[in-house]
Design a protein around this motif. Sequence first.
Motif, PDB file in Angstrom:
ATOM      1  N   LYS A  25     -11.418  -4.064  -6.209  1.00  0.00           N
ATOM      2  CA  LYS A  25     -11.407  -4.061  -4.187  1.00  0.00           C
ATOM      3  C   LYS A  25     -11.518  -4.950  -3.111  1.00  0.00           C
ATOM      4  O   LYS A  25     -10.593  -5.084  -2.496  1.00  0.00           O
ATOM      5  CB  LYS A  25     -12.045  -2.171  -4.169  1.00  0.00           C
ATOM      6  CG  LYS A  25     -11.478  -1.860  -2.784  1.00  0.00           C
ATOM      7  CD  LYS A  25     -12.171  -0.021  -2.086  1.00  0.00           C
ATOM      8  CE  LYS A  25     -10.819   1.015  -2.157  1.00  0.00           C
ATOM      9  NZ  LYS A  25     -11.210   1.969  -2.219  1.00  0.00           N
ATOM     10  N   TYR A  26     -13.190  -5.209  -3.147  1.00  0.00           N
ATOM     11  CA  TYR A  26     -12.241  -6.715  -1.884  1.00  0.00           C
ATOM     12  C   TYR A  26     -12.431  -8.062  -3.124  1.00  0.00           C
ATOM     13  O   TYR A  26     -13.716  -8.588  -2.460  1.00  0.00           O
ATOM     14  CB  TYR A  26     -13.966  -6.355  -2.165  1.00  0.00           C
ATOM     15  CG  TYR A  26     -14.006  -5.008  -1.087  1.00  0.00           C
ATOM     16  CD1 TYR A  26     -13.128  -4.887   0.809  1.00  0.00           C
ATOM     17  CD2 TYR A  26     -15.159  -3.914  -1.236  1.00  0.00           C
ATOM     18  CE1 TYR A  26     -13.153  -3.487   1.156  1.00  0.00           C
ATOM     19  CE2 TYR A  26     -15.178  -2.624  -1.156  1.00  0.00           C
ATOM     20  CZ  TYR A  26     -14.009  -2.289   0.011  1.00  0.00           C
ATOM     21  OH  TYR A  26     -13.979  -1.167   1.435  1.00  0.00           O
ATOM     22  N   GLN A  41      -5.094  -2.486  -5.045  1.00  0.00           N
ATOM     23  CA  GLN A  41      -6.510  -2.976  -6.130  1.00  0.00           C
ATOM     24  C   GLN A  41      -5.080  -3.896  -7.237  1.00  0.00           C
ATOM     25  O   GLN A  41      -5.615  -3.638  -8.561  1.00  0.00           O
ATOM     26  CB  GLN A  41      -6.764  -2.389  -6.881  1.00  0.00           C
ATOM     27  CG  GLN A  41      -8.058  -1.990  -6.024  1.00  0.00           C
ATOM     28  CD  GLN A  41      -8.769  -1.123  -6.100  1.00  0.00           C
ATOM     29  OE1 GLN A  41      -8.265   0.543  -6.249  1.00  0.00           O
ATOM     30  NE2 GLN A  41     -10.149  -1.474  -6.674  1.00  0.00           N
ATOM     31  N   LYS A  80      -4.990   3.970   5.175  1.00  0.00           N
ATOM     32  CA  LYS A  80      -4.737   3.224   3.782  1.00  0.00           C
ATOM     33  C   LYS A  80      -5.595   2.352   3.184  1.00  0.00           C
ATOM     34  O   LYS A  80      -6.347   1.527   3.905  1.00  0.00           O
ATOM     35  CB  LYS A  80      -2.963   2.249   4.452  1.00  0.00           C
ATOM     36  CG  LYS A  80      -1.884   2.987   4.471  1.00  0.00           C
ATOM     37  CD  LYS A  80      -1.034   2.184   4.142  1.00  0.00           C
ATOM     38  CE  LYS A  80       0.515   3.297   5.055  1.00  0.00           C
ATOM     39  NZ  LYS A  80       1.701   2.248   5.385  1.00  0.00           N
ATOM     40  N   GLU A  81      -5.791   2.471   1.644  1.00  0.00           N
ATOM     41  CA  GLU A  81      -6.752   1.546   1.300  1.00  0.00           C
ATOM     42  C   GLU A  81      -6.079   0.053   0.880  1.00  0.00           C
ATOM     43  O   GLU A  81      -4.738   0.406   0.276  1.00  0.00           O
ATOM     44  CB  GLU A  81      -7.460   2.622  -0.128  1.00  0.00           C
ATOM     45  CG  GLU A  81      -7.944   2.962   0.403  1.00  0.00           C
ATOM     46  CD  GLU A  81      -8.741   4.161  -1.199  1.00  0.00           C
ATOM     47  OE1 GLU A  81      -8.831   3.220  -1.778  1.00  0.00           O
ATOM     48  OE2 GLU A  81      -9.403   5.673  -1.216  1.00  0.00           O
ATOM     49  N   LYS A  82      -6.578  -0.724   0.990  1.00  0.00           N
ATOM     50  CA  LYS A  82      -6.375  -1.782   0.239  1.00  0.00           C
ATOM     51  C   LYS A  82      -5.645  -1.374  -1.326  1.00  0.00           C
ATOM     52  O   LYS A  82      -6.192  -0.667  -2.226  1.00  0.00           O
ATOM     53  CB  LYS A  82      -6.990  -3.072   0.393  1.00  0.00           C
ATOM     54  CG  LYS A  82      -7.849  -3.111   1.538  1.00  0.00           C
ATOM     55  CD  LYS A  82      -9.343  -4.626   1.296  1.00  0.00           C
ATOM     56  CE  LYS A  82      -8.423  -5.870   0.526  1.00  0.00           C
ATOM     57  NZ  LYS A  82      -9.436  -6.566   0.932  1.00  0.00           N
ATOM     58  N   ALA A 109       1.105  -1.501  -0.222  1.00  0.00           N
ATOM     59  CA  ALA A 109       0.057   0.224   0.060  1.00  0.00           C
ATOM     60  C   ALA A 109       0.840   1.646  -0.274  1.00  0.00           C
ATOM     61  O   ALA A 109       2.522   0.860   1.173  1.00  0.00           O
ATOM     62  CB  ALA A 109      -1.032   0.201   1.360  1.00  0.00           C
TER      63      ALA A 109
END
Length: 92
Positions: A67-68, A39, A35-37, A20
């Motif tokens: 994202k998921y 991709q 923080k974002e996951k 990340a």
Amino acid sequence: MANLNIKPLADRVLIEPLAAETTTSSGIIIPDTAKEKPQKGTVVAVGPGTKDEPLTVKVGDSVLYGKYAGTELKLEGNEYLMMRESDILAIV
């Protein structure tokens, strides 16, 4: 890429996510809570595909995914994602 003893089945793909981002382009440090996951990642292992549809990704490809998407796995101290090839959005 690690030498793993795991072989995905059917149309599954094992991906090692990129780290990340820790700073923005302007130099601002991003705290852990914000923080974002990631991709984006690198394909580590691929299954044989299905009889009707062979896989289009191969080991070493850089890919973008939802994202998921996928299931998180921890193998030999590293984090990976196992997902279907249909969850991959693009090869970069």
